[in-house]
Motif scaffolding. Sequence first.
Motif, PDB file in Angstrom:
ATOM      1  N   PRO A   1      -3.206   4.727  -2.256  1.00 24.45           N
ATOM      2  CA  PRO A   1      -3.619   3.460  -2.861  1.00 24.45           C
ATOM      3  C   PRO A   1      -4.076   2.469  -1.797  1.00 24.45           C
ATOM      4  O   PRO A   1      -3.490   2.385  -0.723  1.00 24.45           O
ATOM      5  CB  PRO A   1      -2.363   2.978  -3.571  1.00 24.45           C
TER       6      PRO A   1
ATOM      7  N   TRP B   1      -7.538   2.107  -5.815  1.00 23.15           N
ATOM      8  CA  TRP B   1      -7.678   3.210  -4.879  1.00 23.15           C
ATOM      9  C   TRP B   1      -9.149   3.560  -4.773  1.00 23.15           C
ATOM     10  O   TRP B   1      -9.974   2.986  -5.486  1.00 23.15           O
ATOM     11  CB  TRP B   1      -6.815   4.406  -5.282  1.00 23.15           C
TER      12      TRP B   1
ATOM     13  N   GLU C   1       2.777   4.580  -0.890  1.00 24.52           N
ATOM     14  CA  GLU C   1       2.615   5.703  -1.811  1.00 24.52           C
ATOM     15  C   GLU C   1       3.931   5.866  -2.550  1.00 24.52           C
ATOM     16  O   GLU C   1       4.991   5.810  -1.957  1.00 24.52           O
ATOM     17  CB  GLU C   1       2.271   6.963  -1.037  1.00 24.52           C
TER      18      GLU C   1
ATOM     19  N   ILE D   1      -3.345   9.659  -7.594  1.00 22.36           N
ATOM     20  CA  ILE D   1      -3.750   8.640  -6.632  1.00 22.36           C
ATOM     21  C   ILE D   1      -3.020   8.930  -5.323  1.00 22.36           C
ATOM     22  O   ILE D   1      -1.832   8.679  -5.208  1.00 22.36           O
ATOM     23  CB  ILE D   1      -3.425   7.227  -7.147  1.00 22.36           C
TER      24      ILE D   1
ATOM     25  N   CYS E   1      -3.276  -1.221  -9.585  1.00 28.31           N
ATOM     26  CA  CYS E   1      -3.366  -0.294  -8.463  1.00 28.31           C
ATOM     27  C   CYS E   1      -4.847  -0.011  -8.205  1.00 28.31           C
ATOM     28  O   CYS E   1      -5.563   0.417  -9.098  1.00 28.31           O
ATOM     29  CB  CYS E   1      -2.631   1.005  -8.767  1.00 28.31           C
TER      30      CYS E   1
ATOM     31  N   ARG F   1       4.590  -2.151 -11.663  1.00 27.90           N
ATOM     32  CA  ARG F   1       3.250  -2.285 -11.111  1.00 27.90           C
ATOM     33  C   ARG F   1       2.316  -2.915 -12.139  1.00 27.90           C
ATOM     34  O   ARG F   1       2.311  -2.541 -13.297  1.00 27.90           O
ATOM     35  CB  ARG F   1       2.708  -0.923 -10.698  1.00 27.90           C
TER      36      ARG F   1
ATOM     37  N   CYS G   1      -7.342   2.628 -17.145  1.00 28.85           N
ATOM     38  CA  CYS G   1      -7.737   3.244 -15.881  1.00 28.85           C
ATOM     39  C   CYS G   1      -9.256   3.346 -15.820  1.00 28.85           C
ATOM     40  O   CYS G   1      -9.867   3.986 -16.670  1.00 28.85           O
ATOM     41  CB  CYS G   1      -7.105   4.628 -15.775  1.00 28.85           C
TER      42      CYS G   1
ATOM     43  N   ILE H   1       2.695   7.482  -8.644  1.00 30.83           N
ATOM     44  CA  ILE H   1       1.282   7.245  -8.341  1.00 30.83           C
ATOM     45  C   ILE H   1       0.665   8.546  -7.828  1.00 30.83           C
ATOM     46  O   ILE H   1      -0.413   8.946  -8.238  1.00 30.83           O
ATOM     47  CB  ILE H   1       1.120   6.119  -7.293  1.00 30.83           C
TER      48      ILE H   1
ATOM     49  N   VAL I   1      -1.664  -2.237  -4.151  1.00 32.14           N
ATOM     50  CA  VAL I   1      -0.802  -2.202  -5.325  1.00 32.14           C
ATOM     51  C   VAL I   1      -0.226  -3.609  -5.487  1.00 32.14           C
ATOM     52  O   VAL I   1       0.292  -4.179  -4.537  1.00 32.14           O
ATOM     53  CB  VAL I   1       0.345  -1.176  -5.176  1.00 32.14           C
TER      54      VAL I   1
ATOM     55  N   ARG J   1       0.830  -1.200   0.000  1.00 35.84           N
ATOM     56  CA  ARG J   1       0.000   0.000   0.000  1.00 35.84           C
ATOM     57  C   ARG J   1       0.865   1.252   0.000  1.00 35.84           C
ATOM     58  O   ARG J   1       0.391   2.327   0.328  1.00 35.84           O
ATOM     59  CB  ARG J   1      -0.898   0.008   1.230  1.00 35.84           C
TER      60      ARG J   1
END
Length: 63
Positions: free
Chosen positions: A20, A39, A8, A17, A37, A34, A54, A12, A23, A6
């Motif tokens: 999150p 969120w 940051e 974001i 992700c 990655r 996305c 990101i 991840v 998790r």
Amino acid sequence: MIVFHRKEQFDIIAGGIKKPLLVIAWKTPDSYSRLLCLWSGGLWLRLWGKKRLCFTLDSVTVT
């Protein structure tokens, strides 16, 4: 190896974001990539190469 976290991370946060929830990443000794992700505003998923899909509450974009 697959990694769940998790944390940051700068790119990101720069992408909008802030916190999150989850991840999922592929990690080797020389690289980190990655794969997904999650969120509170949506979900981002790596496709192929640098393409990403996305999903947000109001739209779907491919970058």
